[in-house]
Design an enzyme around this catalytic site. Structure first.
Site, PDB file in Angstrom:
ATOM      1  N   ASP A  28     107.498   2.547  84.433  1.00  0.00           N
ATOM      2  CA  ASP A  28     106.785   2.071  83.245  1.00  0.00           C
ATOM      3  C   ASP A  28     107.838   1.992  82.142  1.00  0.00           C
ATOM      4  O   ASP A  28     108.204   3.009  81.554  1.00  0.00           O
ATOM      5  CB  ASP A  28     105.668   3.045  82.863  1.00  0.00           C
ATOM      6  CG  ASP A  28     104.950   2.616  81.592  1.00  0.00           C
ATOM      7  OD1 ASP A  28     104.674   1.410  81.441  1.00  0.00           O
ATOM      8  OD2 ASP A  28     104.663   3.492  80.750  1.00  0.00           O
ATOM      9  N   GLU A  55     106.314  -2.594  85.784  1.00  0.00           N
ATOM     10  CA  GLU A  55     105.289  -3.327  85.044  1.00  0.00           C
ATOM     11  C   GLU A  55     105.912  -4.553  84.387  1.00  0.00           C
ATOM     12  O   GLU A  55     107.024  -4.495  83.861  1.00  0.00           O
ATOM     13  CB  GLU A  55     104.664  -2.421  83.975  1.00  0.00           C
ATOM     14  CG  GLU A  55     103.507  -3.080  83.255  1.00  0.00           C
ATOM     15  CD  GLU A  55     102.801  -2.145  82.297  1.00  0.00           C
ATOM     16  OE1 GLU A  55     102.187  -2.659  81.346  1.00  0.00           O
ATOM     17  OE2 GLU A  55     102.868  -0.919  82.479  1.00  0.00           O
ATOM     18  N   ASP A 114     103.306   8.420  80.273  1.00  0.00           N
ATOM     19  CA  ASP A 114     104.244   7.406  80.784  1.00  0.00           C
ATOM     20  C   ASP A 114     104.585   7.642  82.254  1.00  0.00           C
ATOM     21  O   ASP A 114     104.758   6.690  83.016  1.00  0.00           O
ATOM     22  CB  ASP A 114     105.515   7.378  79.932  1.00  0.00           C
ATOM     23  CG  ASP A 114     105.216   6.916  78.509  1.00  0.00           C
ATOM     24  OD1 ASP A 114     104.803   5.755  78.344  1.00  0.00           O
ATOM     25  OD2 ASP A 114     105.394   7.721  77.571  1.00  0.00           O
TER      26      ASP A 114
END
Length: 173
Positions: A8, A67, A139
Site C-alpha cells: 500500500d 494498489e 497501512d
C-alpha cells in the site's frame, strides 16, 4: 501459489504485508510500515526503495501486488503517491518479481465484499481472515488486503481459465 508481497504505497508511510498461499489456505507471514524520515521527496523515495528491497531480500516473495493510483482532489498528493508507487515497483522489478496492480475498489471488494469499505472494515476483515491476535496498523492491513486480492484474483483466473480486469507484468531482467 506461493509467497505474496502486497504493498500500500504512500510517500510518508508505505505499508507492506506478506501472506503465504497454499491451495485455499492463506497464512500470515508478516507486515509493517516503512515510515520515511525526510522532508525531501527524493530521499523518501530512496527510503521506500531501500526498505522494500530489504523486505524482498529477507522474505523472497514470488509475487508482488500493489494498489493502483487513484485520482485525488489534491494533484500534488496524487503525484507524490505515483512516485512512491514507482519506487516500490522498481524495487520489485529489480528483484525480478512479476508486478500486479489492483484498484482500491477491487481490493476492498475482495476482502470486505464492497468496494466502498472503510479502513476500519478492512482492518477488521484482515484480522478475521488471517486469524491475527490483533488488528495490524491501517497501512499494513491495506497491504495485506492487496496481497489477498491478488491471491483471490489468481484463484478466480485459474477457475475461469482467463484474465480479469487487472494489469500484471511479467518477470523483468
Amino acid at each position: 501459489m506461493a509467497l505474496i508481497l502486497g504493498v500500500d504505497p504512500g510517500s510518508r508511510i508505505t505499508g507492506y504485508g506478506l501472506i503465504e498461499c497454499v491451495g485455499r489456505k492463506q497464512t500470515y507471514i508478516g507486515s509493517g510500515c516503512i515510515r520515511t524520515q525526510s522532508d525531501e521527496l527524493p530521499l523518501r523515495l530512496q527510503q521506500i526503495y531501500a526498505g522494500l528491497t530489504e523486505i524482498i531480500k529477507q522474505y523472497q516473495p514470488e509475487q508482488f501486488a500493489i494498489e493502483r493510483v487513484f485520482m485525488a482532489k489534491n494533484a500534488d498528493s496524487a503525484l507524490k503517491l505515483g512516485q512512491a508507487r514507482g519506487a516500490a515497483i522498481v524495487a520489485a522489478t529489480c528483484a525480478n518479481l512479476p508486478v500486479a496492480e489492483y484498484s482500491a475498489t477491487q481490493i476492498k471488494s475482495a476482502v470486505v465484499g464492497t468496494g466502498r469499505a472503510q479502513k476500519a472494515q478492512v482492518q477488521h476483515m484482515i484480522t478475521q481472515l488471517l486469524k491475527l491476535p490483533a488488528a495490524p496498523q491501517a497501512d499494513a492491513a491495506d497491504a495485506l488486503a492487496v496481497a489477498m486480492c491478488h491471491y483471490h484474483t489468481c484463484q478466480s483466473l485459474v477457475a475461469l481459465g482467463g484474465r480479469a480486469n487487472t494489469r500484471t507484468y511479467g518477470r523483468y531482467k
